[in-house]
Scaffold this motif. Structure first.
Motif, PDB file in Angstrom:
ATOM      1  N   HIS A  15       2.714   1.911  -7.510  1.00  0.00           N
ATOM      2  CA  HIS A  15       1.481   2.373  -6.866  1.00  0.00           C
ATOM      3  C   HIS A  15       0.751   1.259  -6.126  1.00  0.00           C
ATOM      4  CE1 HIS A  15       1.884   6.282  -8.675  1.00  0.00           C
ATOM      5  NE2 HIS A  15       2.085   5.721  -9.860  1.00  0.00           N
ATOM      6  N   VAL A  18      -0.343   2.216  -2.437  1.00  0.00           N
ATOM      7  CA  VAL A  18      -1.341   3.267  -2.230  1.00  0.00           C
ATOM      8  C   VAL A  18      -2.688   2.603  -2.002  1.00  0.00           C
ATOM      9  CG1 VAL A  18      -2.504   5.242  -3.271  1.00  0.00           C
ATOM     10  CG2 VAL A  18      -0.070   4.869  -3.695  1.00  0.00           C
ATOM     11  N   PRO A  19      -3.370   2.925  -0.880  1.00  0.00           N
ATOM     12  CA  PRO A  19      -4.675   2.312  -0.617  1.00  0.00           C
ATOM     13  C   PRO A  19      -5.689   2.693  -1.698  1.00  0.00           C
ATOM     14  CG  PRO A  19      -3.867   3.480   1.316  1.00  0.00           C
ATOM     15  CD  PRO A  19      -2.944   3.804   0.193  1.00  0.00           C
ATOM     16  N   VAL A  20      -6.581   1.773  -1.978  1.00  0.00           N
ATOM     17  CA  VAL A  20      -7.595   2.008  -2.998  1.00  0.00           C
ATOM     18  C   VAL A  20      -8.533   3.138  -2.594  1.00  0.00           C
ATOM     19  CG1 VAL A  20      -9.512   0.925  -4.250  1.00  0.00           C
ATOM     20  CG2 VAL A  20      -7.470  -0.402  -3.721  1.00  0.00           C
ATOM     21  N   ASP A  21      -8.855   3.218  -1.298  1.00  0.00           N
ATOM     22  CA  ASP A  21      -9.791   4.242  -0.836  1.00  0.00           C
ATOM     23  C   ASP A  21      -9.122   5.579  -0.536  1.00  0.00           C
ATOM     24  OD1 ASP A  21      -8.389   3.582   1.399  1.00  0.00           O
ATOM     25  OD2 ASP A  21     -10.130   3.164   2.652  1.00  0.00           O
ATOM     26  N   GLY A  22      -7.859   5.724  -0.877  1.00  0.00           N
ATOM     27  CA  GLY A  22      -7.168   6.992  -0.667  1.00  0.00           C
ATOM     28  C   GLY A  22      -6.780   7.243   0.785  1.00  0.00           C
ATOM     29  N   GLY A  23      -6.785   6.218   1.605  1.00  0.00           N
ATOM     30  CA  GLY A  23      -6.399   6.376   3.005  1.00  0.00           C
ATOM     31  C   GLY A  23      -7.565   6.687   3.926  1.00  0.00           C
ATOM     32  N   ALA A  24      -8.790   6.492   3.475  1.00  0.00           N
ATOM     33  CA  ALA A  24      -9.967   6.795   4.300  1.00  0.00           C
ATOM     34  C   ALA A  24     -10.011   5.929   5.560  1.00  0.00           C
ATOM     35  CB  ALA A  24     -11.244   6.614   3.493  1.00  0.00           C
ATOM     36  N   GLN A  26      -7.449   4.739   7.245  1.00  0.00           N
ATOM     37  CA  GLN A  26      -6.463   5.245   8.198  1.00  0.00           C
ATOM     38  C   GLN A  26      -6.974   6.524   8.869  1.00  0.00           C
ATOM     39  OE1 GLN A  26      -5.572   4.327   5.072  1.00  0.00           O
ATOM     40  NE2 GLN A  26      -4.143   2.652   5.369  1.00  0.00           N
ATOM     41  N   ARG A  27      -7.585   7.395   8.091  1.00  0.00           N
ATOM     42  CA  ARG A  27      -8.129   8.629   8.676  1.00  0.00           C
ATOM     43  C   ARG A  27      -9.244   8.329   9.662  1.00  0.00           C
ATOM     44  NH1 ARG A  27      -7.287  10.356   3.469  1.00  0.00           N
ATOM     45  NH2 ARG A  27      -9.470  10.086   2.866  1.00  0.00           N
TER      46      ARG A  27
END
Length: 115
Positions: A15, A18-24, A26-27
């Motif tokens: 893991h 996996v970004p800590v912020d859940g991919g925020a 990138q979005r």
């Protein structure tokens, strides 16, 4: 059927990507690119329906298309994160191809003026 149990270190290793912020982040970047490209496209539509056909209109369309193409290449093909020599080795031939197309269009039009 035997179950495979992972140690905590193995589970953490799987893991790490996996970004800590859940991919925020990138979005947010994708939405930024979407908005910029949408504004440029909306401007193209505005010009298409308000200006009369002229060489200026064609030049604006070609210019905006080149801007969008460079932006797409920089963002989605990650060219802006590359070394400068690679960027220039791609950019210089593109500039010469654009110059060639422009020269061919201008010289091709002179055939009709000579008659």
């Amino acid at each position: 059927m035997a179950e495979i149990h992972a140690t905590p270190q193995q589970a953490a290793a799987r893991h790490d990507d996996v970004p800590v912020d859940g991919g925020a982040a990138q979005r947010k970047q994708i939405w930024k690119v979407f908005i910029i490209l949408s504004v440029i496209t909306a401007f193209e539509f505005l010009i298409a329906f308000t200006m009369q056909t002229s060489m200026l209109k064609v030049a604006i369309f070609v210019g905006l298309t080149v801007v969008k193409a460079f932006y797409i290449v920089a963002e989605f093909m990650h060219l802006k994160h590359e070394v400068k020599s690679l960027i220039w080795s791609i950019l210089i031939p593109v500039i010469f191809v654009i110059w060639l197309l422009l020269a061919l269009m201008l010289e091709g039009g002179s055939i009709f003026e000579a008659r």
